[in-house]
Design an enzyme around this catalytic site. Structure first.
Site, mmCIF file in Angstrom:
data_model
loop_
_atom_site.group_PDB
_atom_site.id
_atom_site.type_symbol
_atom_site.label_atom_id
_atom_site.label_comp_id
_atom_site.label_asym_id
_atom_site.label_seq_id
_atom_site.Cartn_x
_atom_site.Cartn_y
_atom_site.Cartn_z
ATOM 1 N NE ARG A 29 -2.664 -1.092 3.531
ATOM 2 C CZ ARG A 29 -2.722 -2.266 4.329
ATOM 3 N NH1 ARG A 29 -2.849 -3.386 3.710
ATOM 4 N NH2 ARG A 29 -2.081 -2.422 5.463
ATOM 5 C CE LYS A 88 -13.885 10.620 1.617
ATOM 6 N NZ LYS A 88 -13.701 9.626 0.450
ATOM 7 C CE LYS A 98 -15.254 13.030 -3.135
ATOM 8 N NZ LYS A 98 -13.498 12.371 -3.068
HETATM 9 P P1 13P Z 1 -14.689 8.061 -6.245
HETATM 10 O O1 13P Z 1 -14.334 8.984 -7.192
HETATM 11 O O2 13P Z 1 -14.087 6.665 -6.765
HETATM 12 O O3 13P Z 1 -16.233 8.033 -6.093
HETATM 13 O O4 13P Z 1 -14.120 8.130 -4.943
HETATM 14 C C1 13P Z 1 -14.093 9.649 -4.383
HETATM 15 C C2 13P Z 1 -14.327 9.309 -2.962
HETATM 16 O O5 13P Z 1 -13.803 9.997 -2.289
HETATM 17 C C3 13P Z 1 -15.477 8.805 -2.365
HETATM 18 O O6 13P Z 1 -15.513 9.158 -1.213
#
Ligand code: 13P
Length: 341
Positions: free
Chosen positions: A46, A137, A220
């Site tokens: 990883r 996030k 987002k």
């Molecule tokens: P994806 O672009 O693969 O949907 O992932 C973005 C992400 O951070 C989801 O929480």
């Protein structure tokens, strides 16, 4: 709260022509990705994989404004002992961190989930800030199906997102607020529009009640697309028109930027849709990408766990990051993909 500082970070995350690399897959999710390319998911594998991305100088210095990390990664060092966070910073990008603890079934709401992780969050944020995180996030997940989503699910998830966002700002960290309406079902694009509208309205209401300063967040969201199993498809222009319409109806202009998730769209669809959205123009926020799969799929395939493939995998990341950087400016063209192929 130092709102000027938060706003500066948020603006840097959505700087023109740049977007976010979501590299925050949990250990279970990255194992799934590694299984698909025949690589055993050890801590070193990883690390090697993520190190190769963070050392992709072209991608990182020109097109990637920030990287979302997982708890394990923010603590890891590169093979030469340099903390991975420092690699990101040296490339001119901002380190960020996923802080939610994942989804759990929501009681009395069959088929629905709520994101957990508020307990101890203030302390974790303080630690992550010390480790270099400038943004965070939290992902809420809303599924669409017969009789769902429910008011209960939308309310519970919006409330948790707003609690998280307030705690982040109080700790000097910019929250990425991610309410994701999944594209897994057989619903059409109109249904995605109406659920996304409901989710965004509820999220901004809760952000207001928790006193979150909109100038210091990045949203987002999902794009407005038909479910993967829907019989009707939508053109890039239709996706762009409906996505911009719902965002204008729900997202105050005080928000500096919107960075989409890719959510299972193909690499090229995710780029074409972002480009079509930006071509509409005159948007009150910067609109860019915060992609996981749509940036990393070609990198994983090219790398396949072999050190001799590292340079080619880095070129694959640089290509996708450049395409999406252009899409964030509304300057992408399909033949730029063909030339690289
Ligand atoms: P994806 O672009 O693969 O949907 O992932 C973005 C992400 O951070 C989801 O929480």
């Amino acid at each position: 709260m130092n709102l000027a500082e938060l706003n500066k970070i948020a603006e840097a995350m959505v700087a023109p022509g740049r977007g976010i690399l979501a590299a925050d897959e949990s250990s279970a999710t990255i194992k799934k990705r590694f299984d698909a390319i025949g690589v055993e998911s050890t801590a070193d594998a990883r690390r090697d994989y993520r190190e190769l991305m963070f050392r992709a100088t072209e991608a990182m210095s020109k097109h990637i404004s920030g990287v979302i990390l997982y708890d394990e990664t923010i603590r890891q060092t590169a093979r030469d002992g340099t903390p991975l966070v420092k690699l990101i910073e040296h490339a001119g990008s901002l380190p960020g961190i996923k802080v939610d603890k994942g989804i759990k079934p929501l009681p009395f709401c069959p088929g629905e989930v709520v994101t957990e992780g508020l307990d101890g969050l203030r302390e974790r944020l303080a630690e992550y800030r010390g480790l270099g995180a400038r943004f965070a996030k939290w992902r809420a997940v809303i599924d669409v199906g017969a009789g769902i989503p429910s008011h209960t699910c939308i309310k519970a998830n919006a409330h948790a997102l707003a609690r998280y966002a307030a705690l982040c700002q109080d700790e000097g960290i910019v929250p990425i607020v991610e309410p994701e309406v999944l594209m897994d079902g057989d619903h059409d694009i109109a249904r995605c529009y109406s659920v996304t509208e409901w989710v965004l309205k509820s999220t901004f209401e809760e952000l207001y009640y928790q006193r979150v300063a909109l100038e210091g967040i990045v949203l987002k969201p999902n794009m407005v697309v038909p479910g993967k199993k829907s019989k009707t498809r939508a053109s890039a222009d239709e996706v762009a028109e409906m996505t911009v319409r719902v965002l204008k109806a729900c997202v105050p202009a005080a928000v500096p930027g919107i960075a989409f998730l890719s959510g299972g769209q193909s690499d090229e669809d995710a780029t074409a849709h972002l480009d079509a959205i930006n071509r509409i123009g005159n948007l009150p926020w910067k609109v860019t990408f915060s992609y996981g799969r749509a940036l990393q799929a070609p990198v994983q395939k090219t790398w396949a766990g072999k050190s001799e493939n590292v340079a080619a995998a880095q070129r694959a990341l640089s290509h996708r990051a450049r395409m999406n950087g252009l899409a964030a400016l509304g300057q992408w063209k399909p033949d730029l993909e063909k030339k690289a192929a």
